[in-house]
Design an enzyme around this catalytic site. Sequence first.
Site, PDB file in Angstrom:
ATOM      1  N   PRO A 158       0.835  -1.194   0.000  1.00 37.74           N
ATOM      2  CA  PRO A 158       0.000   0.000   0.000  1.00 37.74           C
ATOM      3  C   PRO A 158       0.870   1.245   0.000  1.00 37.74           C
ATOM      4  O   PRO A 158       1.865   1.321   0.721  1.00 37.74           O
ATOM      5  CB  PRO A 158      -0.777  -0.107   1.307  1.00 37.74           C
ATOM      6  CG  PRO A 158      -0.651  -1.521   1.737  1.00 37.74           C
ATOM      7  CD  PRO A 158       0.645  -2.010   1.186  1.00 37.74           C
ATOM      8  N   ILE A 184      -3.970  -2.903  -2.810  1.00 39.72           N
ATOM      9  CA  ILE A 184      -4.704  -4.069  -3.290  1.00 39.72           C
ATOM     10  C   ILE A 184      -5.701  -4.497  -2.218  1.00 39.72           C
ATOM     11  O   ILE A 184      -5.349  -4.669  -1.061  1.00 39.72           O
ATOM     12  CB  ILE A 184      -3.736  -5.227  -3.625  1.00 39.72           C
ATOM     13  CG1 ILE A 184      -2.846  -4.837  -4.789  1.00 39.72           C
ATOM     14  CG2 ILE A 184      -4.508  -6.507  -3.920  1.00 39.72           C
ATOM     15  CD1 ILE A 184      -1.776  -5.838  -5.115  1.00 39.72           C
TER      16      ILE A 184
END
Length: 134
Positions: A2, A65
């Site tokens: 991230p 994701i």
Amino acid sequence: MPSLEIATNVPKDKVTPTLLLELSKVFSATVSKSEQYCCVRVVPDQLMTFGGSTEPCALAVLHCIGELGVEENKAHAAKIYEFMEKNLGIPSDSIVTHPSQKLFREREREKQNDVPHICGLANIIGWISRNHFS
């Protein structure tokens, strides 16, 4: 991994190491990922306008994701905007956030096609073998 990248016209002296560490904690909490895997980058001193003004503004790009979607993005933006307004003086109505469009589109396509969220080659191979060779 991230990541959050924020470009802003706020001066560099306002973006301290302490501020980056606090933003990292906010970001990792909002995307529900361990901070050890999160990356936050703030790019200050940008020549920017928003709404025809050169007052403090920002453009944030979010990559993650599994935690992107319309409702998730609203929640992420709210927490990030609150932090930026409080700590950098950027009004929340002068911040634009873009989730990683590629990842967002892939996630939406997976939901529509009932394809599992893919996070590695093993998942791809497992999904193919369960759905095409059984």
